[in-house]
Structures are given as structure tokens and as C-alpha cells.
Design a protein around this motif. Structure first.
Motif, PDB file in Angstrom:
ATOM      1  N   HIS A 149      18.564  -1.786   7.710  1.00 21.98           N
ATOM      2  CA  HIS A 149      17.047  -2.122   8.222  1.00 21.98           C
ATOM      3  C   HIS A 149      16.935  -3.611   7.882  1.00 21.98           C
ATOM      4  O   HIS A 149      16.221  -4.010   8.777  1.00 21.98           O
ATOM      5  CB  HIS A 149      16.547  -1.225   6.979  1.00 21.98           C
ATOM      6  N   ASP A 150      17.214  -3.801   6.659  1.00 18.49           N
ATOM      7  CA  ASP A 150      16.940  -5.404   6.254  1.00 18.49           C
ATOM      8  C   ASP A 150      17.457  -6.339   7.198  1.00 18.49           C
ATOM      9  O   ASP A 150      16.978  -7.152   7.708  1.00 18.49           O
ATOM     10  CB  ASP A 150      17.293  -5.888   4.921  1.00 18.49           C
ATOM     11  N   TYR A 171      19.693   3.818   7.773  1.00 17.90           N
ATOM     12  CA  TYR A 171      18.501   3.120   7.532  1.00 17.90           C
ATOM     13  C   TYR A 171      18.769   1.822   6.392  1.00 17.90           C
ATOM     14  O   TYR A 171      18.324   0.858   6.345  1.00 17.90           O
ATOM     15  CB  TYR A 171      17.147   3.858   7.216  1.00 17.90           C
ATOM     16  N   ASP A 180      18.433  -5.653  10.378  1.00 16.46           N
ATOM     17  CA  ASP A 180      17.902  -5.530  11.938  1.00 16.46           C
ATOM     18  C   ASP A 180      16.494  -6.262  11.895  1.00 16.46           C
ATOM     19  O   ASP A 180      16.062  -6.675  12.817  1.00 16.46           O
ATOM     20  CB  ASP A 180      17.575  -3.967  12.114  1.00 16.46           C
ATOM     21  N   ASP A 221       9.241  -4.690  11.694  1.00 13.30           N
ATOM     22  CA  ASP A 221       9.591  -3.666  10.821  1.00 13.30           C
ATOM     23  C   ASP A 221       9.583  -2.080  11.211  1.00 13.30           C
ATOM     24  O   ASP A 221       8.674  -1.893  12.289  1.00 13.30           O
ATOM     25  CB  ASP A 221       8.755  -3.658   9.510  1.00 13.30           C
ATOM     26  N   TYR A 222      10.300  -1.176  10.646  1.00 14.21           N
ATOM     27  CA  TYR A 222      10.197   0.117  11.184  1.00 14.21           C
ATOM     28  C   TYR A 222      10.319   0.851   9.961  1.00 14.21           C
ATOM     29  O   TYR A 222      11.033   0.776   8.995  1.00 14.21           O
ATOM     30  CB  TYR A 222      11.052   0.496  12.354  1.00 14.21           C
ATOM     31  N   PRO A 231      11.113   4.442   7.519  1.00 15.22           N
ATOM     32  CA  PRO A 231      12.287   5.111   7.250  1.00 15.22           C
ATOM     33  C   PRO A 231      12.347   6.549   7.953  1.00 15.22           C
ATOM     34  O   PRO A 231      11.055   6.946   8.186  1.00 15.22           O
ATOM     35  CB  PRO A 231      12.424   5.342   5.857  1.00 15.22           C
TER      36      PRO A 231
END
Length: 322
Positions: A66-67, A62, A69, A85-86, A88
Motif C-alpha cells: 500500500h505505502d 495491501y 503504491d 490513496d485507496y 483496505p
């Protein structure tokens, strides 16, 4: 009348088939509790350790991706940044969550109600079917010629037995499930609602018992009642196939025995119909949620009970028995 009821109870209790079916019911209830013991079990130390290891890997992934994605998603879906956004990962994502008492006990009550209803449908049918097959009913009527009393005593005893055994099966299910949940540090809640569901299930049990008794009495054969059950299961399978292609057939859902029995047990149910619409863009399928109330189910079952009792009593009173 009391002596007649006592005699019928003795005959019911002495039948070996009754004992065999009751053992089968006990096995079914016990088998469910074995499964319940697994689903309410708290995670072991090994499972927690494995979940923590998986969480660490997921958190590292993550953090690393994350950023990037989210950025790529926003580029691919302009104006939908909020959907990209998703959150953690958390430990609960990788750890098995024990089932609650309410969910487990509710499933257990359904199992005990269905098995009790089916078993006493067979017992009710076999009681009168065997008497016709052996000629015992003619001998019994030679001692007690009042057919109304004989009929009432027979159906009353088997219905009371079904209600008592059904209540015992429901109580055993609730008690053992609560014990398993407590042993696994869970919370026992909604007991009143579940007890009410168990009580409503007795209505289904009694109606199934009376139905089996009536079918066997009218046909003089136990197998006729079993044949109706098998026939209904086959018809229900075919109807489900037909309903998928013909919207009009879905209108019979509120009049199916299983739907009404479920509505009684669960104090109302919701079900879905598929509605076909033809638009300028072509054929579309909409899902419509409908409700079947407890009152509808209760009236339906009471009408079925009344018809079964009235029809079989009329046949019993008028039929020549040799």
C-alpha cells in the motif's frame, strides 16, 4: 349486452390457443422466479470461507504494498495525492451480495408485463382474425346485426381478460419473490411502490391487446398484427444504429412506443442523447440526460388506444362481410 359479453367470454375461454399462450406466460413467470431464487440467495458457508481466504490474501498484499503504491502514484501524479490513496479490502469485496426484494421484484414485474402484453396482443389479434378467416363473424352478425354492440363486446372481453391475467401475473410475481426473499432472510420493502408499478403495467397490457385486436380486424388476418410487431423491432434496431451517427434522429425517442410504455410502468424515465459539438479543438461528443414523464407516456398510450379503437370500429361498421 351482458349475454353478449358472456358469449364472447365463453368463446375466448374455449379457444385452445388462449390456453397455450397462458401456459407460456406461466412458464415465463416461473422461469424468472427460478432465476430470482439464485440472485436473492444468501452466501453459503463454503462461499463465505472462500471469501475470507481471499480477503486474507488481499489484506497481506495491501499491508505489503500500500505505502509503496501510494508513494509511486504521488510521484507520477503531482498534486493529486488524495486520488492515490485507496482503502483496505473488506469481506464484502469478495462476497456475493444478495439482490434486494425491490430490485428483483421490479425486474420480475417488467418480465410479467412485457410477456402479458405480447401474449394478449397475439390473443387479441387471433380472436378476431380467426373469425374473419373462418367466416364465423358473418354468421355471428346474422344473429346480432348491431355491429357496435358486437365490436364493444369483443374488444371489452379480450381487454378485461388481459387486465385480469396481467394483474394475476404481477401479483404472482410479487408474492413468490417476497417468499423467496423471506426464505433467504431478506427484507421485503417498497411493496406499495411495486404494486403501483404492476398496476401501471396493466395500462400497457390493455393498449397492446387493443392494438393487436385492431390491427387484425382492419387487415382481416392475425399475421398482420405479428408482422407489425416484427417490423417495429426491425425498425427499432435500425433506428438505434442511425441514432448513433445522426443527432437529429434522436429527437424521435420521446415518440417511440417502447419508451412511452417504459415511462408509464416506471412512472417516468431518464434517457441519454449524444450531442455533437464542433470546437476549435475538433469534434466533441456530449451526453445529455433527458426525462420522459409518466404523464407524457400515459397520454401517448391513451391516444394510441383511442386511434386503434376508433379506426377499427369505423372499419368494422362500414366493411362488407361475406
Amino acid at each position: 349486452m351482458i349475454n353478449l359479453l358472456a358469449a364472447e367470454f365463453t368463446r375466448l375461454r374455449s379457444r385452445r390457443i388462449v390456453i397455450i399462450w397462458l401456459i407460456g406466460l406461466l412458464v415465463a413467470v416461473a422461469g424468472f422466479q427460478v432465476l430470482a431464487g439464485f440472485v436473492v440467495r444468501q452466501p453459503t458457508a463454503s462461499e463465505i470461507a472462500t471469501a475470507r481466504h481471499q480477503l486474507q490474501q488481499a489484506q497481506a498484499d495491501y499491508t505489503a504494498h500500500h505505502d509503496a503504491d501510494v508513494k509511486q502514484c504521488e510521484e507520477d501524479n503531482p498534486g493529486q495525492a488524495d486520488a492515490c490513496d485507496y482503502p483496505p479490502p473488506t469481506l464484502n469485496d469478495y462476497l456475493r451480495t444478495p439482490e434486494t426484494f425491490a430490485a428483483t421484484a421490479d425486474a420480475g414485474l417488467t418480465v410479467s408485463t412485457v410477456f402479458t402484453a405480447l401474449i394478449f396482443l397475439v390473443i387479441g389479434a387471433s380472436m378476431i382474425g380467426a373469425e374473419y378467416g373462418s367466416g364465423a363473424i358473418a354468421n355471428w352478425l346474422s344473429f346480432i346485426p348491431d355491429r357496435n354492440r358486437v365490436y364493444v363486446s369483443k374488444i371489452t372481453v379480450v381487454a378485461l381478460a388481459a387486465a385480469v391475467i396481467g394483474a394475476a401475473a404481477a401479483a404472482l410475481t410479487l408474492t413468490t419473490t417476497a417468499l423467496l426473499v423471506k426464505i433467504n432472510s431478506g427484507t421485503v420493502d417498497h411493496v406499495g411502490d411495486l404494486a403501483a408499478a404492476g398496476a401501471r403495467g396493466l395500462i400497457v397490457v390493455v393498449v397492446a391487446t387493443a392494438g393487436g385486436f385492431a390491427l387484425a380486424l382492419v387487415s382481416r388476418h392475425t399475421i398482420a398484427a405479428l408482422g407489425v410487431v416484427v417490423g417495429y423491432l426491425v425498425a427499432d434496431f435500425v433506428l438505434n444504429i442511425v441514432m448513433a451517427s445522426l443527432d437529429a434522429v434522436q429527437k424521435i425517442k420521446p415518440w417511440l412506443p417502447d419508451k412511452n410504455a417504459q415511462a408509464v410502468i416506471e412512472h417516468g424515465i431518464s434517457y441519454q442523447d449524444q450531442v455533437t459539438r464542433v470546437t476549435a479543438d475538433g469534434t466533441t461528443y456530449d451526453t445529455v440526460t433527458r426525462h420522459l414523464s409518466f404523464g407524457h407516456g400515459l397520454v401517448y398510450l391513451l391516444v394510441v388506444l383511442a386511434i386503434a379503437v376508433a379506426a377499427s370500429l369505423l372499419v368494422f361498421r362500414r366493411r362488407d362481410i361475406g
